[in-house]
Write a protein that holds these residues in place. Structure first.
Motif, PDB file in Angstrom:
ATOM      1  N   CYS A  13       0.838  -1.212   0.000  1.00 30.07           N
ATOM      2  CA  CYS A  13       0.000   0.000   0.000  1.00 30.07           C
ATOM      3  C   CYS A  13       0.869   1.257   0.000  1.00 30.07           C
ATOM      4  O   CYS A  13       1.759   1.406   0.835  1.00 30.07           O
ATOM      5  CB  CYS A  13      -0.925  -0.005   1.217  1.00 30.07           C
ATOM      6  N   ALA A  14       0.574   2.153  -0.928  1.00 24.16           N
ATOM      7  CA  ALA A  14       1.322   3.405  -1.041  1.00 24.16           C
ATOM      8  C   ALA A  14       0.589   4.555  -0.355  1.00 24.16           C
ATOM      9  O   ALA A  14       1.013   5.708  -0.476  1.00 24.16           O
ATOM     10  CB  ALA A  14       1.551   3.732  -2.520  1.00 24.16           C
ATOM     11  N   LEU A  15      -0.485   4.250   0.329  1.00 20.60           N
ATOM     12  CA  LEU A  15      -1.321   5.267   0.987  1.00 20.60           C
ATOM     13  C   LEU A  15      -1.662   6.405   0.012  1.00 20.60           C
ATOM     14  O   LEU A  15      -1.555   7.578   0.369  1.00 20.60           O
ATOM     15  CB  LEU A  15      -0.621   5.809   2.232  1.00 20.60           C
ATOM     16  N   CYS A  16      -2.067   6.029  -1.175  1.00 22.41           N
ATOM     17  CA  CYS A  16      -2.368   7.042  -2.192  1.00 22.41           C
ATOM     18  C   CYS A  16      -3.785   7.597  -2.040  1.00 22.41           C
ATOM     19  O   CYS A  16      -4.090   8.686  -2.526  1.00 22.41           O
ATOM     20  CB  CYS A  16      -2.187   6.449  -3.586  1.00 22.41           C
ATOM     21  N   GLY A  17      -4.673   6.836  -1.415  1.00 18.48           N
ATOM     22  CA  GLY A  17      -6.044   7.313  -1.200  1.00 18.48           C
ATOM     23  C   GLY A  17      -7.013   6.999  -2.328  1.00 18.48           C
ATOM     24  O   GLY A  17      -8.191   7.366  -2.250  1.00 18.48           O
ATOM     25  N   CYS A  19      -8.389   4.201  -3.211  1.00 17.88           N
ATOM     26  CA  CYS A  19      -9.484   3.318  -2.771  1.00 17.88           C
ATOM     27  C   CYS A  19     -10.499   4.108  -1.954  1.00 17.88           C
ATOM     28  O   CYS A  19     -11.710   3.923  -2.094  1.00 17.88           O
ATOM     29  CB  CYS A  19      -8.927   2.150  -1.953  1.00 17.88           C
ATOM     30  N   CYS A 141      -7.121   0.658  -7.097  1.00 21.20           N
ATOM     31  CA  CYS A 141      -5.798   0.550  -6.454  1.00 21.20           C
ATOM     32  C   CYS A 141      -4.691   0.405  -7.506  1.00 21.20           C
ATOM     33  O   CYS A 141      -4.680  -0.560  -8.273  1.00 21.20           O
ATOM     34  CB  CYS A 141      -5.775  -0.636  -5.497  1.00 21.20           C
ATOM     35  N   THR A 143      -1.449  -0.129  -7.075  1.00 23.46           N
ATOM     36  CA  THR A 143      -0.248  -0.886  -6.691  1.00 23.46           C
ATOM     37  C   THR A 143      -0.478  -2.385  -6.531  1.00 23.46           C
ATOM     38  O   THR A 143       0.473  -3.123  -6.262  1.00 23.46           O
ATOM     39  CB  THR A 143       0.303  -0.363  -5.340  1.00 23.46           C
TER      40      THR A 143
END
Ligand code: SF4
Ligand code: SF4
Ligand code: SF4
Length: 249
Positions: A13-17, A19, A141, A143
């Motif tokens: 998880c790249a915590l990209c937001g 999702c 997502c 990634t």
């Protein structure tokens, strides 16, 4: 029909937001300004991505294999579908909020501020998966941290990753056994406690524990209590609905 699920791999998880945003768009929820990691689960956030120890921590309905929320609901407003999603039938709901109290993951949220409140939570994009698509969060997502597929196949993938990782992962798939199993499975490299996931859960389904406890209570007490509670909530709910309708006229 095959029981589907989601595998969330914390390490990817790249915590990209993406999702989080997909959940907002899919469920037509308001999008707050600011840091999305501060948007906790609520009646307007069915998926939260919290930042802990530099990692993304997903919070949403776990879609339990034997959901406690459904077992305590007196009017079958919550239902485990054959495809794996736990869905909510708001037209049946009487607003008793037993599900809110009973969920071991504190997921269902009640619309306290609304005149006609309902329970809100993720439904695993049930209509999408029933049509053969993946849930909106997984589709968004970038990634591969969210993998959608058959629950049994996801468990296989998770154990393969643990074996291939040679210690890179915690040797445990969260959701494989918790409360009898969940359709959201989680892989992590650090302890579940550090991520804030509850770890003191039994591997027995909660509904079975509920019933084990209930059989020791005299039937007359249970029936009397349930009837009185049911009648009280039904009356209250009817009054709330009547009042709200009057105001809308
Ligand atoms: S996580 Fe809670 S709301 Fe979701 S299925 Fe399980 S018991 Fe129900
Ligand atoms: S609040 Fe609604 S969905 Fe939850 S247990 Fe009560 S009737 Fe069922
Ligand atoms: S979209 Fe994927 S990478 Fe981005 S926050 Fe969600 S799970 Fe993590």
């Amino acid at each position: 029909m095959t029981a589907m699920g989601l595998l969330f791999d914390v390490t990817a998880c790249a915590l990209c937001g993406a999702c989080w945003l997909a959940d907002k768009e899919r469920n037509k929820l308001p999008i707050p300004e600011g840091d999305f990691t501060q948007d906790a689960l609520s009646d307007t956030a069915f998926l939260a991505m919290e930042r802990r120890q530099g990692r993304g921590v997903r919070h949403s309905c776990m879609h339990c294999v034997q959901p406690t929320c459904a077992s305590v609901c007196p009017v079958a407003a919550l239902e485990k579908t054959p495809v794996g999603a736990v869905v909510y039938h708001q037209e049946r709901c009487i607003g008793c909020r037993y599900c809110v109290i009973a969920c071991p993951f504190c997921v269902p949220k009640y619309e306290w501020s609304k005149q006609l409140p309902y329970v809100r939570k993720c439904d695993l994009c049930h209509s999408r998966i029933a049509a053969g698509e993946s849930p909106a969060c997984a589709a968004a997502c970038p990634t591969g941290a969210l993998l959608y597929g058959e629950r049994s196949a996801l468990l296989h993938v998770a154990h393969e990753r643990i074996a291939a990782g040679k210690g890179a992962y915690l040797d445990r798939v969260y959701g494989e056994h918790e409360v009898g199993g969940t359709s959201l499975l989680i892989l992590t490299d650090i302890s579940l406690e550090e991520l804030g996931y509850p770890t003191n859960l039994s591997s027995n389904p909660m509904p079975s524990l509920t019933w084990e406890a209930l059989v020791n209570v005299p039937r007359v007490v249970l029936l009397g209590g349930a009837m009185l509670t049911g009648l009280w909530w039904l009356t209250k709910r009817r009054e709330e609905v009547r009042a709200a309708r009057k105001e809308q006229q």
